[in-house]
Design a protein around this motif. Structure first.
Motif, PDB file in Angstrom:
ATOM      1  N   LEU A 194       0.800  -1.044   0.030  1.00 15.92           N
ATOM      2  CA  LEU A 194       0.053  -0.055  -0.027  1.00 15.92           C
ATOM      3  C   LEU A 194       1.017   1.445  -0.053  1.00 15.92           C
ATOM      4  CD1 LEU A 194      -3.046   0.823   0.221  1.00 15.92           C
ATOM      5  CD2 LEU A 194      -2.865   0.977   2.548  1.00 15.92           C
ATOM      6  N   GLY A 195       0.614   2.199  -0.852  1.00  8.43           N
ATOM      7  CA  GLY A 195       1.263   3.401  -1.299  1.00  8.43           C
ATOM      8  C   GLY A 195       1.899   3.329  -2.428  1.00  8.43           C
ATOM      9  N   TYR A 200      -7.731  -1.435  -3.296  1.00  5.95           N
ATOM     10  CA  TYR A 200      -8.508  -2.176  -2.341  1.00  5.95           C
ATOM     11  C   TYR A 200      -9.216  -3.482  -2.754  1.00  5.95           C
ATOM     12  CZ  TYR A 200     -10.652  -3.311   2.433  1.00  5.95           C
ATOM     13  OH  TYR A 200     -10.803  -3.778   3.639  1.00  5.95           O
ATOM     14  N   PRO A 201      -8.633  -4.589  -2.411  1.00  7.44           N
ATOM     15  CA  PRO A 201      -8.859  -5.814  -2.920  1.00  7.44           C
ATOM     16  C   PRO A 201     -10.343  -6.120  -3.148  1.00  7.44           C
ATOM     17  CG  PRO A 201      -7.206  -6.411  -1.883  1.00  7.44           C
ATOM     18  CD  PRO A 201      -7.594  -5.083  -1.114  1.00  7.44           C
ATOM     19  N   ARG A 246       3.171   4.996   8.890  1.00 13.33           N
ATOM     20  CA  ARG A 246       2.555   4.014   7.936  1.00 13.33           C
ATOM     21  C   ARG A 246       1.623   3.209   8.521  1.00 13.33           C
ATOM     22  NH1 ARG A 246       3.395   2.088   2.992  1.00 13.33           N
ATOM     23  NH2 ARG A 246       3.090   0.005   2.651  1.00 13.33           N
ATOM     24  N   LEU A 247       1.569   2.820  10.009  1.00 15.91           N
ATOM     25  CA  LEU A 247       0.469   2.248  10.582  1.00 15.91           C
ATOM     26  C   LEU A 247      -0.488   3.038  10.599  1.00 15.91           C
ATOM     27  CD1 LEU A 247      -0.334  -0.059  12.304  1.00 15.91           C
ATOM     28  CD2 LEU A 247       0.667   0.697  14.208  1.00 15.91           C
ATOM     29  N   ASP A 248      -0.676   4.532  10.765  1.00 16.73           N
ATOM     30  CA  ASP A 248      -1.911   5.303  10.688  1.00 16.73           C
ATOM     31  C   ASP A 248      -2.385   5.218   9.207  1.00 16.73           C
ATOM     32  OD1 ASP A 248      -1.794   6.110  13.164  1.00 16.73           O
ATOM     33  OD2 ASP A 248      -1.321   8.220  12.691  1.00 16.73           O
ATOM     34  N   VAL A 251      -4.505   1.549   8.770  1.00 17.83           N
ATOM     35  CA  VAL A 251      -5.458   1.706   9.523  1.00 17.83           C
ATOM     36  C   VAL A 251      -6.585   2.612   9.046  1.00 17.83           C
ATOM     37  CG1 VAL A 251      -6.670   2.025  11.970  1.00 17.83           C
ATOM     38  CG2 VAL A 251      -4.485   0.971  11.773  1.00 17.83           C
ATOM     39  N   ASN A 252      -6.344   3.766   8.583  1.00 18.51           N
ATOM     40  CA  ASN A 252      -7.222   4.580   7.961  1.00 18.51           C
ATOM     41  C   ASN A 252      -7.748   4.138   6.313  1.00 18.51           C
ATOM     42  OD1 ASN A 252      -7.016   6.380  10.308  1.00 18.51           O
ATOM     43  ND2 ASN A 252      -5.612   7.488   9.488  1.00 18.51           N
ATOM     44  N   TYR A 253      -6.766   3.620   5.819  1.00 16.44           N
ATOM     45  CA  TYR A 253      -7.263   3.268   4.608  1.00 16.44           C
ATOM     46  C   TYR A 253      -7.956   2.044   4.734  1.00 16.44           C
ATOM     47  CZ  TYR A 253      -6.427   0.860   0.147  1.00 16.44           C
ATOM     48  OH  TYR A 253      -6.584   0.190  -1.001  1.00 16.44           O
TER      49      TYR A 253
END
Length: 657
Positions: A194-195, A200-201, A246-248, A251-253
């Motif tokens: 991601l990035g 999103y699958p 990246r963890l934020d 989670v938000n994504y």
């Protein structure tokens, strides 16, 4: 059958009772004793005064284990996919620790079934169950194994009446292991790049696991105290983003893409400032506790599932000892629960029954809600059944059989020099989910959506890239994932049968719908549809619907869904899993209400946070029910609502305050 071995409870061991004329090791058996610089001091002999049955037993006297081991073994070649039941009677006046196991007799000495236990002064029967899938690297269907009793302490051990029986037939045709509707949470996924891409699958899954995503402890806290530095969590489009960002981002994504998605975060590995290597436990347990407390506070109500460590029985991932792993599990569990009692904690995940057995023997199962495991099915996912049974048997032996078992990482795998046809790949994806649910696994996280184009990976690929590295196209195998998720989500598996490589799984949904999923593991074969099924349409893994079905069809490795209803098909039936935080006990609130607009008939099933059924399926004929919660414990509950109305209706849950 997948195995050609005898399946009629025939004894597969030679001299199972340790009888005959011998002075050291009974005929049919042999010892393996080895050391590196100091050999064990051990003797094997015939015993006639301490016997469970017959006239003699095998005596093993261990005076010193040195820096090696001693094993009593009988070689046996296990057919891949076969399920075996092993038993042995043991006694010791010295309270000796032993391991009883099936073990591969060539490197890497894989152990798919094991029981580690202290043996006391009365005869005790130990039972293990399991077997092997094919050797993916060599594509071998016959696994060179052995039946093993291994003393792990000094003392005297008596061994008698060992049995090895092939029970494949009875297991294949036993009742379905998991009860209740299949939750969307069962279908898991990894998205690792991601990035690089923003896809999103589109696969109808319900759980996303964060691993190999740049969100590990070693990355998000690169220096001591970085978690508390606000700059560590800021995104900078010029390329100087904080390490925790990246963890934020993940989670938000995920929650923006699917607000009902369950996030599973795998904890570890250790930052360089806290240990000499990422695989080592931290120098101070307080570092780990601070990390667990911080991230669980930061993601309250966003991350619900927490996995303590990745592949703790693989030295490259965890190189600490058993007591250090136990300390991580215990303190991690306590920190996560103290922040939010509704956090659901998974054990460190293991790649074999042996790793799990050591962990549970040491008491680790007391500090987890879910048992975690990694399994990569072969090109025939049915071959994973014995490995599943081995894990469940370990859980049962240590008193944790009621806890859910999750496979948090896996994919249909094959040899790099080999290849799978489209039919084999699509069928393997669908059958892996069918097999796991049928035999007792409650979550399977596919690894991974964005593996496409990686020539070092021998996994079935679910995505492709129209634009470079965007993973923006679903392969036919990915369509197969989406279809099996659609077929099973909200369905009850009623029964399973296997006969001559043909499998039949009966599913039920709502009040009037039944379906039968059928396939054959060995390729195309005729199949006569029983007239009692009253089949009106057929669905395949491409997403096609076919009506006017003949009484005889051809089935193969790709499961087909045969349905007895048009109006309640998966296309028109709406399934909604709504997650509600219900706080109990509450003296002023002993029930909650479920209502539907238009008073459409609904069917309701309620689960607690570990997937156990609180209220089995019940029907609300006029779309309105009251659920008594007097005896419920405080926590989060899942409410699955099925409506067999053809018209689309919106459903909601009202919580009386």
């Amino acid at each position: 059958m997948l195995t050609s071995c005898v399946t009629s409870n025939a004894q597969l061991l030679t001299n199972s009772g340790y009888e005959g004329n011998f002075t050291t090791v009974a005929a049919g058996w042999h010892q393996i004793t080895y050391g590196f610089s100091q050999l064990p001091v051990v003797s094997y002999s015939k015993e006639t005064s301490v016997v469970f049955s017959g006239f003699s037993s095998q005596k093993i006297e261990v005076n010193n284990l040195g820096d090696g081991a001693t094993l009593l073994v009988q070689d046996y070649d296990f057919a891949a996919g076969g399920i075996f039941d092993g038993t042995v009677w043991l006694k010791s006046a010295d309270s000796i620790k032993i391991a009883f196991m099936f073990q591969e007799r060539v490197p890497f000495y894989h152990v798919p079934a094991v029981y580690i236990k202290k043996i006391g002064p009365t005869w005790e029967k130990l039972t293990i169950q399991g077997g092997y899938k094919r050797n993916i690297d060599l594509n071998q269907m016959l696994i060179e194994g052995r039946f093993v009793i291994q003393p792990l302490d000094t003392g005297i051990l008596y061994v008698d009446q060992s049995d090895l029986i092939n029970i494949t037939d009875s297991i294949y045709n036993a009742p379905v292991a998991n009860a209740g509707p299949v939750p969307k949470q069962f279908f898991g996924m990894h998205v690792n790049k991601l990035g690089v891409h923003q896809t999103y699958p589109p696969l109808n899954f319900g759980t996303m696991r964060l691993w190999n995503t740049g969100t590990e402890w070693s990355i998000i806290e690169p220096w001591q105290g970085a978690l508390n530095d606000p700059l560590n969590w800021i995104y900078d489009p010029t390329g100087n983003s904080g390490f925790g960002f990246r963890l934020d981002y993940y989670v938000n994504y995920i929650l923006n893409a699917d607000s009902n998605a369950s996030i599973l975060y795998t904890m570890g590995q250790t930052p360089s400032w806290a240990s000499i290597a990422v695989s080592e436990p931290p120098d101070s347990i307080s570092y780990w506790q601070n990390y667990a407390s911080f991230i669980s506070n930061r993601y309250v109500s966003q991350i619900k599932y927490w996995e303590i460590w990745n592949e703790a029985d693989y030295n490259g991932s965890f190189s600490g000892n058993d007591s250090q792993l136990f300390a991580l599990a215990q303190s991690g569990y306590q920190e996560l629960k103290s922040v939010d009692s509704m956090n659901v904690v998974l054990t460190p995940n293991f790649t074999s029954a042996q790793g799990l057995a050591e962990f549970l023997y040491n008491g680790g199962g007391n500090f987890a809600d879910i048992i975690s495991w990694h399994d990569y099915p072969s090109r025939k996912p049915e071959e994973s059944i014995p490995e599943i049974l081995g894990m469940l048997n370990v859980m049962e032996n240590y008193g944790f059989g009621a806890k859910p078992l999750w496979n948090t990482e896996g994919a249909v795998s094959f040899n790099l020099s080999d290849s799978l046809t489209e039919q084999e790949g699509m069928g393997g994806v669908a059958r892996s989910y069918l097999i796991y649910w049928m035999f007792g696994v409650q979550n399977f996280n596919w690894y991974c959506w964005d593996v496409y184009g990686d020539l070092t990976k021998n996994f079935v690929e679910l995505s492709a890239s129209i634009l470079p590295n965007q993973y923006d196209s679903t392969t036919n195998a990915g369509i197969s994932y989406r279809e099996i998720a659609t077929w099973l989500n909200g369905s009850n598996m009623i029964s399973k049968t296997e006969n001559g490589n043909t499998w039949i799984v009966e599913i039920q949904r709502g009040l009037n719908y039944k379906g039968w999923i059928v396939w054959n593991t060995n390729g195309s074969t005729p199949f006569t549809i029983p007239s009692s099924w009253n089949i009106l349409q057929e669905r395949n893994l491409y997403g096609d619907t076919i009506t006017n079905i003949p009484s005889s069809i051809v089935i193969n490795e790709m499961p087909l869904l045969l349905e007895n209803s048009l109006s309640t098909s998966t296309q028109n039936l709406e399934f909604t899993t709504i997650e509600v935080a219900l706080i109990f006990p509450n003296p002023g609130n002993e029930y909650f209400a479920i209502k539907t607009k238009g008073k459409k008939q609904i069917e309701v099933t309620i689960f607690n946070s570990t997937g156990q059924i609180v209220e089995r399926s019940f029907v609300c004929p006029d779309g309105e029910c009251e659920v008594n919660t007097t005896n419920w414990k405080r926590g989060v509950y899942f409410i699955t609502i099925n409506s067999d109305s053809f018209a689309t209706t919106r459903k909601f849950i009202k919580m009386d305050e």
